[in-house]
Enzyme design. Structure first.
Site, PDB file in Angstrom:
ATOM      1  N   CYS A  97       0.823  -1.220   0.000  1.00 11.94           N
ATOM      2  CA  CYS A  97       0.000   0.000   0.000  1.00 11.94           C
ATOM      3  C   CYS A  97       0.852   1.263   0.000  1.00 11.94           C
ATOM      4  O   CYS A  97       0.351   2.354  -0.267  1.00 11.94           O
ATOM      5  CB  CYS A  97      -0.914   0.006   1.217  1.00 11.94           C
ATOM      6  SG  CYS A  97      -1.938  -1.457   1.331  1.00 11.94           S
TER       7      CYS A  97
ATOM      8  N   HIS B 189      -3.131   7.062   2.911  1.00 11.91           N
ATOM      9  CA  HIS B 189      -3.582   5.790   2.329  1.00 11.91           C
ATOM     10  C   HIS B 189      -4.999   5.520   2.808  1.00 11.91           C
ATOM     11  O   HIS B 189      -5.305   5.661   3.992  1.00 11.91           O
ATOM     12  CB  HIS B 189      -2.624   4.678   2.762  1.00 11.91           C
ATOM     13  CG  HIS B 189      -3.127   3.308   2.447  1.00 11.91           C
ATOM     14  ND1 HIS B 189      -3.715   2.982   1.239  1.00 11.91           N
ATOM     15  CD2 HIS B 189      -3.160   2.167   3.192  1.00 11.91           C
ATOM     16  CE1 HIS B 189      -4.078   1.719   1.249  1.00 11.91           C
ATOM     17  NE2 HIS B 189      -3.756   1.203   2.421  1.00 11.91           N
TER      18      HIS B 189
ATOM     19  N   ASN C 183     -10.271  -0.205  -0.045  1.00 12.34           N
ATOM     20  CA  ASN C 183      -8.814  -0.090   0.089  1.00 12.34           C
ATOM     21  C   ASN C 183      -8.160  -0.655  -1.175  1.00 12.34           C
ATOM     22  O   ASN C 183      -8.136  -1.865  -1.369  1.00 12.34           O
ATOM     23  CB  ASN C 183      -8.393  -0.863   1.342  1.00 12.34           C
ATOM     24  CG  ASN C 183      -6.895  -0.862   1.572  1.00 12.34           C
ATOM     25  OD1 ASN C 183      -6.109  -0.585   0.664  1.00 12.34           O
ATOM     26  ND2 ASN C 183      -6.492  -1.178   2.795  1.00 12.34           N
TER      27      ASN C 183
HETATM   28  O1  UT7 Z   1      -3.936  -1.303   3.617  1.00 10.15           O
HETATM   29  C1  UT7 Z   1      -2.956  -1.931   4.396  1.00 10.15           C
HETATM   30  C2  UT7 Z   1      -3.102  -1.593   5.820  1.00 10.15           C
HETATM   31  N1  UT7 Z   1      -4.354  -2.078   6.332  1.00 10.15           N
HETATM   32  C3  UT7 Z   1      -4.973  -1.427   7.283  1.00 10.15           C
HETATM   33  O2  UT7 Z   1      -4.529  -0.393   7.702  1.00 10.15           O
HETATM   34  C4  UT7 Z   1      -6.231  -2.051   7.853  1.00 10.15           C
HETATM   35  C5  UT7 Z   1      -6.211  -1.885   9.345  1.00 10.15           C
HETATM   36  N2  UT7 Z   1      -7.265  -2.596  10.050  1.00 10.15           N
HETATM   37  C6  UT7 Z   1      -8.577  -2.259   9.977  1.00 10.15           C
HETATM   38  O3  UT7 Z   1      -8.974  -1.418   9.192  1.00 10.15           O
HETATM   39  C7  UT7 Z   1      -9.520  -2.893  10.980  1.00 10.15           C
HETATM   40  O4  UT7 Z   1      -8.766  -3.683  11.858  1.00 10.15           O
HETATM   41  C8  UT7 Z   1     -10.647  -3.749  10.338  1.00 10.15           C
HETATM   42  C9  UT7 Z   1     -11.653  -2.823   9.669  1.00 10.15           C
HETATM   43  C10 UT7 Z   1     -10.062  -4.726   9.342  1.00 10.15           C
HETATM   44  C11 UT7 Z   1     -11.398  -4.515  11.434  1.00 10.15           C
HETATM   45  O5  UT7 Z   1     -11.922  -3.603  12.390  1.00 10.15           O
HETATM   46  P1  UT7 Z   1     -11.616  -3.780  13.942  1.00 10.15           P
HETATM   47  O6  UT7 Z   1     -12.315  -2.697  14.624  1.00 10.15           O
HETATM   48  O7  UT7 Z   1     -10.128  -3.862  14.130  1.00 10.15           O
HETATM   49  O8  UT7 Z   1     -12.311  -5.148  14.243  1.00 10.15           O
HETATM   50  P2  UT7 Z   1     -11.762  -6.408  15.062  1.00 10.15           P
HETATM   51  O9  UT7 Z   1     -10.980  -7.290  14.173  1.00 10.15           O
HETATM   52  O10 UT7 Z   1     -11.125  -5.939  16.342  1.00 10.15           O
HETATM   53  O11 UT7 Z   1     -13.108  -7.137  15.451  1.00 10.15           O
HETATM   54  C12 UT7 Z   1     -14.089  -6.520  16.320  1.00 10.15           C
HETATM   55  C13 UT7 Z   1     -15.337  -7.370  16.388  1.00 10.15           C
HETATM   56  C14 UT7 Z   1     -15.054  -8.826  16.764  1.00 10.15           C
HETATM   57  O12 UT7 Z   1     -16.151  -9.268  17.516  1.00 10.15           O
HETATM   58  P3  UT7 Z   1     -16.076  -9.331  19.129  1.00 10.15           P
HETATM   59  O13 UT7 Z   1     -14.918 -10.224  19.448  1.00 10.15           O
HETATM   60  O14 UT7 Z   1     -15.879  -7.911  19.562  1.00 10.15           O
HETATM   61  O15 UT7 Z   1     -17.404  -9.888  19.511  1.00 10.15           O
HETATM   62  C15 UT7 Z   1     -15.042  -9.549  15.430  1.00 10.15           C
HETATM   63  O16 UT7 Z   1     -15.404 -10.885  15.550  1.00 10.15           O
HETATM   64  O17 UT7 Z   1     -15.976  -7.425  15.112  1.00 10.15           O
HETATM   65  C16 UT7 Z   1     -16.091  -8.790  14.663  1.00 10.15           C
HETATM   66  N3  UT7 Z   1     -15.853  -8.812  13.225  1.00 10.15           N
HETATM   67  C17 UT7 Z   1     -16.829  -8.653  12.326  1.00 10.15           C
HETATM   68  N4  UT7 Z   1     -18.154  -8.469  12.452  1.00 10.15           N
HETATM   69  C18 UT7 Z   1     -18.859  -8.316  11.318  1.00 10.15           C
HETATM   70  C19 UT7 Z   1     -14.676  -8.930  12.585  1.00 10.15           C
HETATM   71  N5  UT7 Z   1     -14.856  -8.840  11.259  1.00 10.15           N
HETATM   72  C20 UT7 Z   1     -16.181  -8.673  11.070  1.00 10.15           C
HETATM   73  C21 UT7 Z   1     -16.980  -8.508   9.929  1.00 10.15           C
HETATM   74  N6  UT7 Z   1     -18.305  -8.326  10.105  1.00 10.15           N
HETATM   75  N7  UT7 Z   1     -16.453  -8.487   8.679  1.00 10.15           N
END
Ligand code: UT7
Length: 335
Positions: free
Chosen positions: A123, A260, A291
């Site tokens: 990226c 980004h 993204n």
């Molecule tokens: O481009 C290269 C660099 N990339 C980035 O910079 C991306 C950086 N990361 C992100 O943008 C975020 O981490 C994501 C958008 C990918 C995920 O968001 P998050 O707030 O970090 O979510 P998480 O992985 O901490 O998950 C939070 C909750 C979990 O549930 P509990 O344990 O709180 O009950 C997950 O199971 O959300 C749940 N979850 C989902 N729910 C619905 C994880 N993925 C999903 C989903 N839909 N797709």
């Protein structure tokens, strides 16, 4: 025997001369993705800011999209393709080991046999390319460099993976870098954190996959999103501030912020940590583009220019970060 360098008339400075983009034709709303990952439109919007993204059709290859974006950037620069003497393509989704995508794109654009090569900085690839192009122009290695960021991440995304299916997307963006009487591209601040390589990666290499005794699913990109989110939201503000400091630009002098487009929450967290004033225009292209990795910054910049939100002569801060982990940031003057 010393090397006797002939007199050159390098201008001493480099600038962006033109920007162009290509957005694939197929619009993919969240509703098309949610079922396979047990998610919801609301979750995707609130956690990432994304409402829809573009996925390329079979005809919209990385080469086709690169040529379209590159042609637009060359036209915006007021140049003829024959005046391009170096082409750099940043991508992780050109599926051939060789030849480089840059050589193919240079040929299709009708350039006159320029230097042409690909770089792999995920990226952050576009900002790496801009830094290299600036140095080439200032050092006399090239006069007009076409830098392209292009991805078809949909080819490498497992549509059943909750962590990536809603975020990755396709597109191409490009810029021409050329000589300038005044500084138009500030010093780059860049680096890597290879100890965190596992956070975003291709899960299996093509050779292992291709020679596996049993046919297994194709290689996909995997991402441990949360630690990447924290790394980006906390560390990249310092990198952005350093790029401003090295360019001698105060936050109150900044017109545009084009980070980004990884996640809208990261964009907003960076703007808050850097204490960007209200007057700074912030790129939020992710909402409709997802993204697009190496393509995200030039696409976001192009959108601001086309909407009239970024004007010629404006000062813009670019910050890119991604798999590696790697990052690069610089201040540029909007062409
Ligand atoms: O481009 C290269 C660099 N990339 C980035 O910079 C991306 C950086 N990361 C992100 O943008 C975020 O981490 C994501 C958008 C990918 C995920 O968001 P998050 O707030 O970090 O979510 P998480 O992985 O901490 O998950 C939070 C909750 C979990 O549930 P509990 O344990 O709180 O009950 C997950 O199971 O959300 C749940 N979850 C989902 N729910 C619905 C994880 N993925 C999903 C989903 N839909 N797709």
């Amino acid at each position: 025997m010393p090397i006797r360098t002939p007199e050159t008339s390098t201008p001493g400075h480099a600038r962006l001369m033109g920007v162009g983009g290509y957005r694939p034709s197929r619009v993919v709303p969240n509703s098309e993705i949610v079922e396979a990952i047990d998610s919801s439109d609301e979750w995707i919007r609130t956690r990432s800011g994304i409402t829809e993204r573009r996925w390329a059709t079979p005809e919209e290859t990385v080469q086709m999209m690169s040529v379209a974006a590159g042609r637009k950037a060359i036209e915006a620069a007021g140049l003829d393709p024959q005046q391009i003497d170096c082409v750099i393509v940043a991508t992780v989704s050109h599926m051939l080991q060789t030849p480089s995508l840059a050589a193919l794109v240079a040929d299709e654009l009708g350039t006159d046999h320029p230097a042409a090569f690909d770089i792999s900085a995920a990226c952050a690839g576009f900002c790496h390319g801009i830094s290299m192009a600036s140095d080439f122009v200032r050092g006399g290695s090239a006069k007009h460099v076409l830098v392209i960021g292009v991805e078809r991440l949909s080819d490498l995304t497992n549509l059943r993976d909750r962590g990536t299916a809603f975020i990755f997307a396709d597109g191409a963006g490009a810029a021409v870098v050329g000589p300038s009487d005044v500084p138009g591209i500030g010093p780059v601040v860049w680096g890597s954190a290879g100890e965190q390589a596992d956070l975003i990666k291709q899960d299996v290499d093509w050779l292992t996959w291709g020679t596996a005794a049993e046919r297994v699913e194709q290689p996909y990109l995997t991402m441990d999103g949360n630690p990447v989110f924290r790394w980006a939201a906390f560390s990249m503000a310092k990198v952005g501030q350093e790029a401003l400091d090295r360019a001698g630009v105060g936050v109150d002098e900044l017109d545009c912020f084009v980070p980004h487009q990884a996640n809208l929450r990261i964009v907003d967290a960076l703007a808050r940590s850097m204490k960007l004033p209200e007057s700074v225009t912030i790129a939020r292209d992710i909402t409709t583009m997802g993204n697009t990795s190496a393509a995200s910054i030039p696409l976001a910049l192009e959108r601001l220019i086309e909407n009239g939100e970024a004007k010629t002569g404006d000062t813009a801060l670019l910050i890119a970060f991604g798999a590696g982990l790697v990052y690069a940031a610089q201040v540029v003057i909007v062409p």
